[in-house]
Scaffold this active site. Structure first.
Site, PDB file in Angstrom:
ATOM      1  N   LYS A  22       0.842  -1.209   0.000  1.00  0.00           N
ATOM      2  CA  LYS A  22       0.000   0.000   0.000  1.00  0.00           C
ATOM      3  C   LYS A  22       0.870   1.248   0.000  1.00  0.00           C
ATOM      4  CE  LYS A  22      -1.686   1.535   4.080  1.00  0.00           C
ATOM      5  NZ  LYS A  22      -1.413   2.940   4.446  1.00  0.00           N
ATOM      6  N   ASN A  23       1.912   1.254   0.849  1.00  0.00           N
ATOM      7  CA  ASN A  23       2.706   2.479   1.034  1.00  0.00           C
ATOM      8  C   ASN A  23       3.761   2.696  -0.039  1.00  0.00           C
ATOM      9  OD1 ASN A  23       1.092   3.030   3.169  1.00  0.00           O
ATOM     10  ND2 ASN A  23       2.591   2.515   4.757  1.00  0.00           N
ATOM     11  N   CYS A 119      -4.866  12.593  12.892  1.00  0.00           N
ATOM     12  CA  CYS A 119      -5.539  11.296  12.748  1.00  0.00           C
ATOM     13  C   CYS A 119      -5.414  10.612  14.106  1.00  0.00           C
ATOM     14  CB  CYS A 119      -4.877  10.476  11.647  1.00  0.00           C
ATOM     15  SG  CYS A 119      -3.242   9.949  12.102  1.00  0.00           S
ATOM     16  N   ARG A 124       0.586  14.519  13.097  1.00  0.00           N
ATOM     17  CA  ARG A 124       1.130  14.192  11.773  1.00  0.00           C
ATOM     18  C   ARG A 124       1.113  15.399  10.822  1.00  0.00           C
ATOM     19  NH1 ARG A 124      -1.098   8.644   9.715  1.00  0.00           N
ATOM     20  NH2 ARG A 124       0.710   8.822   8.361  1.00  0.00           N
ATOM     21  N   ASP A 309       4.738   0.498  12.023  1.00  0.00           N
ATOM     22  CA  ASP A 309       3.503  -0.102  11.492  1.00  0.00           C
ATOM     23  C   ASP A 309       3.334  -1.551  11.914  1.00  0.00           C
ATOM     24  OD1 ASP A 309       3.448   1.675   8.304  1.00  0.00           O
ATOM     25  OD2 ASP A 309       3.021   2.264  10.360  1.00  0.00           O
ATOM     26  N   ARG A 401      -9.060  -0.215   4.742  1.00  0.00           N
ATOM     27  CA  ARG A 401      -8.288   0.877   4.133  1.00  0.00           C
ATOM     28  C   ARG A 401      -6.888   0.415   3.761  1.00  0.00           C
ATOM     29  NH1 ARG A 401      -7.380   6.248   7.152  1.00  0.00           N
ATOM     30  NH2 ARG A 401      -5.849   6.204   5.488  1.00  0.00           N
TER      31      ARG A 401
HETATM   32  C1  EPZ Z   1       4.335   6.932   6.399  1.00  0.00           C
HETATM   33  O1  EPZ Z   1       3.569   7.985   6.954  1.00  0.00           O
HETATM   34  C2  EPZ Z   1       3.397   5.748   6.274  1.00  0.00           C
HETATM   35  N1  EPZ Z   1       2.297   6.085   5.371  1.00  0.00           N
HETATM   36  C3  EPZ Z   1       2.855   5.363   7.661  1.00  0.00           C
HETATM   37  O2  EPZ Z   1       2.064   4.194   7.501  1.00  0.00           O
HETATM   38  C4  EPZ Z   1       4.042   5.036   8.564  1.00  0.00           C
HETATM   39  O3  EPZ Z   1       3.556   4.750   9.852  1.00  0.00           O
HETATM   40  C5  EPZ Z   1       5.002   6.231   8.621  1.00  0.00           C
HETATM   41  O4  EPZ Z   1       5.413   6.578   7.275  1.00  0.00           O
HETATM   42  C6  EPZ Z   1       6.248   5.928   9.434  1.00  0.00           C
HETATM   43  O5  EPZ Z   1       6.908   4.815   8.889  1.00  0.00           O
HETATM   44  C7  EPZ Z   1       2.526   6.084   4.035  1.00  0.00           C
HETATM   45  O6  EPZ Z   1       3.625   5.802   3.566  1.00  0.00           O
HETATM   46  C8  EPZ Z   1       1.369   6.423   3.152  1.00  0.00           C
HETATM   47  P1  EPZ Z   1       6.448  10.204   8.486  1.00  0.00           P
HETATM   48  P2  EPZ Z   1       4.181   9.485   6.984  1.00  0.00           P
HETATM   49  O7  EPZ Z   1       6.389  11.486   7.738  1.00  0.00           O
HETATM   50  O8  EPZ Z   1       5.052   9.699   5.814  1.00  0.00           O
HETATM   51  C9  EPZ Z   1       6.627  13.489  11.921  1.00  0.00           C
HETATM   52  C10 EPZ Z   1       0.205   2.815   7.800  1.00  0.00           C
HETATM   53  O9  EPZ Z   1      -0.191   2.260   8.814  1.00  0.00           O
HETATM   54  N2  EPZ Z   1       6.546  14.462  10.806  1.00  0.00           N
HETATM   55  O10 EPZ Z   1       7.581   9.256   8.203  1.00  0.00           O
HETATM   56  O11 EPZ Z   1       3.042  10.391   7.225  1.00  0.00           O
HETATM   57  C11 EPZ Z   1       5.357  12.656  12.019  1.00  0.00           C
HETATM   58  O12 EPZ Z   1       4.398  13.348  12.807  1.00  0.00           O
HETATM   59  C12 EPZ Z   1       0.665   4.258   7.846  1.00  0.00           C
HETATM   60  O13 EPZ Z   1       0.307   2.273   6.663  1.00  0.00           O
HETATM   61  C13 EPZ Z   1       6.576  15.819  11.103  1.00  0.00           C
HETATM   62  O14 EPZ Z   1       6.668  16.218  12.264  1.00  0.00           O
HETATM   63  O15 EPZ Z   1       5.078   9.410   8.300  1.00  0.00           O
HETATM   64  C14 EPZ Z   1       5.850  11.398  12.675  1.00  0.00           C
HETATM   65  O16 EPZ Z   1       5.929  11.613  14.075  1.00  0.00           O
HETATM   66  C15 EPZ Z   1       0.400   4.867   9.214  1.00  0.00           C
HETATM   67  N3  EPZ Z   1       6.491  16.715  10.088  1.00  0.00           N
HETATM   68  C16 EPZ Z   1       7.278  11.234  12.104  1.00  0.00           C
HETATM   69  O17 EPZ Z   1       7.650  12.532  11.620  1.00  0.00           O
HETATM   70  C17 EPZ Z   1       6.385  16.316   8.770  1.00  0.00           C
HETATM   71  O18 EPZ Z   1       6.336  17.188   7.865  1.00  0.00           O
HETATM   72  C18 EPZ Z   1       7.390  10.248  10.965  1.00  0.00           C
HETATM   73  O19 EPZ Z   1       6.357  10.560  10.054  1.00  0.00           O
HETATM   74  C19 EPZ Z   1       6.355  14.938   8.491  1.00  0.00           C
HETATM   75  C20 EPZ Z   1       6.443  14.023   9.522  1.00  0.00           C
END
Ligand code: EPZ
Length: 422
Positions: A22-23, A119, A124, A309, A401
């Site tokens: 998915k990701n 969420c 996020r 995840d 989802r």
């Molecule tokens: C991706 O989300 C995945 N989703 C998530 O999978 C996964 O949990 C996550 O990466 C971490 O591995 C997709 O790829 C579609 P991040 P993403 O940006 O990119 C903070 C699932 O279950 N952050 O790596 O949104 C954020 O709040 C989903 O399939 C900021 O502060 O995650 C988090 O604490 C859930 N500012 C950390 O960084 C930003 O601009 C990592 O988030 C971006 C992120």
């Protein structure tokens, strides 16, 4: 809204094919915005978030045939894109809509994307995405909850960027923006997740110039244009890990077809510590469990650490393990929504901030459960497979989802799961 009725206590036997990731599929669909021709994706999972992304790209004026050619194939032609916008009603159901921002700015010079709300698992934000795109010359205004974005008249410029913290979709957004920017972009502290690498590989197939994929330093040399391409999506390492946690809990012997050995190494290494027997069989994996799980500690980390995840699914395993497990979640601030529900099955879990102390119990017993987010719903389903008696799981749309028929696949392995239209 459907619910699942589960009768626990059945061992799992047989084989299932792991669906496409998915990701990886989500950024790959967004990458079609960059191409001067159609992009064909195969090994796509059929699940809610991809249908949402398909609706979003169609809303923009793209031609999207999901499952048109074959169930797990898609052809996307965004050359006729007429509306570079991602409206709130689509973004609120799927935060990954932010992935269209980079491609729209790079290809069309403008975008209007609803700011993703929070969420269940945390605030996020996408501040790191915006900061990086600003360094490439993009300008943003916030109006009515929408980010109104513009690239310079003569297009985005390559830049040197360092992410304060590795961000998966932030790295993907930036790679896609940089692919058509003028000059070279260097990304430091880039995310190393396999899905980021898969996105980069597809961009290379479209004619992008990228080095350092899989490392924390990626460099992208912008090109004039990108062509359409065909690409096979990698298998979903989180779905694969979810099946391993399932058989650890129920006991039995399953073969996972098209197993992402390398991508899931951080998880398989940890699961071997708990007593699971894992035997690679070429592109497949044989997983055997006597059902007796030993406790082990986990701290989630960006790849190549243990993936966040898989945290909820691992906790379900530890709830029925021998011994005590300390689980620390370092990525999201609120990813313990499954704890209260697992306690309803008899799990003994104490929370201290971002750490959960899980004392394994001899047996769990079935109960009505409510899912809260994607991986929490998987965790509850796994725990109910091991619980004595019947469980009902409500709000399974969370599960739908992010998984392609997880309940159907588990039933094909012998689990007693009924889906009821509630
Ligand atoms: C991706 O989300 C995945 N989703 C998530 O999978 C996964 O949990 C996550 O990466 C971490 O591995 C997709 O790829 C579609 P991040 P993403 O940006 O990119 C903070 C699932 O279950 N952050 O790596 O949104 C954020 O709040 C989903 O399939 C900021 O502060 O995650 C988090 O604490 C859930 N500012 C950390 O960084 C930003 O601009 C990592 O988030 C971006 C992120």
């Amino acid at each position: 809204m459907d619910k699942l009725i589960v009768e626990g206590g059945r061992p799992l036997r047989g084989q299932v094919r792991i669906s496409g990731a998915k990701n990886a599929a989500l950024p790959l669909m967004a990458a079609a915005i960059l191409a001067d021709g159609p992009v064909r994706l195969s090994n796509l999972p059929v699940l809610g978030d991809l249908l949402t992304m398909g609706r979003l790209l169609t809303f923009m004026g793209g031609r999207v045939e999901l499952g048109g050619i074959a169930p797990n194939e898609a052809e996307l032609d965004l050359t006729g894109l007429s509306r570079p916008e991602a409206p709130h009603e689509l973004v609120k159901t799927m935060r990954a809509s932010a992935l269209v921002l980079g491609p729209l700015l790079a290809r069309w010079g403008r975008a209007k994307v609803a700011l993703p709300g929070g969420c269940a698992i945390g605030v996020r934000p996408i501040d790191l995405h915006l900061k990086a795109l600003r360094a490439m010359g993009a300008e943003f205004d916030l109006s009515g909850g929408d980010i109104v974005a513009r690239a310079p008249q003569d297009g985005l410029k390559g830049a040197e960027i360092r992410f304060e913290t590795p961000t998966v979709t932030g790295t993907e957004n930036l790679m896609m923006a940089a692919a058509l920017a003028k000059g070279r972009t260097i990304v430091a502290n880039a995310a190393r997740e396999p899905e980021v690498v898969d996105t980069g590989q597809a961009l290379l197939a479209m004619g992008a110039k990228i080095e350092g994929l899989g490392s924390d330093a990626i460099s992208i040399e912008g090109v004039e244009s990108l062509a359409g391409a065909s690409y096979v999506v990698m298998p979903d390492r989180i779905e694969a890990g979810t099946f391993l946690a399932a058989v650890a809990l129920t006991g039995g012997e399953i073969t996972l077809v098209d197993f992402p050995h390398e991508a899931l190494a951080p998880v398989t290494d940890k699961l071997k510590e708990t007593g699971l027997t894992l035997t690679p069989k070429g592109p497949n994996l044989l997983a055997q469990s006597a059902g007796a799980i030993m406790a082990a500690d986990v701290t989630t980390r960006p790849h190549p650490g243990f993936p966040t995840d898989m945290q909820a699914q691992f906790m379900a395993m530890m709830a029925a393990a021998k011994g005590t497990s300390v689980i620390t979640e370092t990525i999201f601030e609120n990813r313990f929504m499954h704890v209260a529900e697992l306690r309803r099955l008899g799990a003994d879990i104490a929370l201290e901030g971002r750490t959960a102390v899980v004392r394994g119990v001899a047996s769990l017993s079935g109960a009505p459960l409510t899912a809260s987010d994607l991986r929490a719903s998987a965790s509850l389903l796994l725990a109910s497979l091991a619980a004595r008696g019947e469980s009902q799981i409500y709000r399974v749309y969370h599960l739908d989802r992010g998984y392609e028929g997880l309940d159907r696949k588990l039933s094909s392995l012998g689990a007693a799961i009924r889906r009821v239209k509630a």
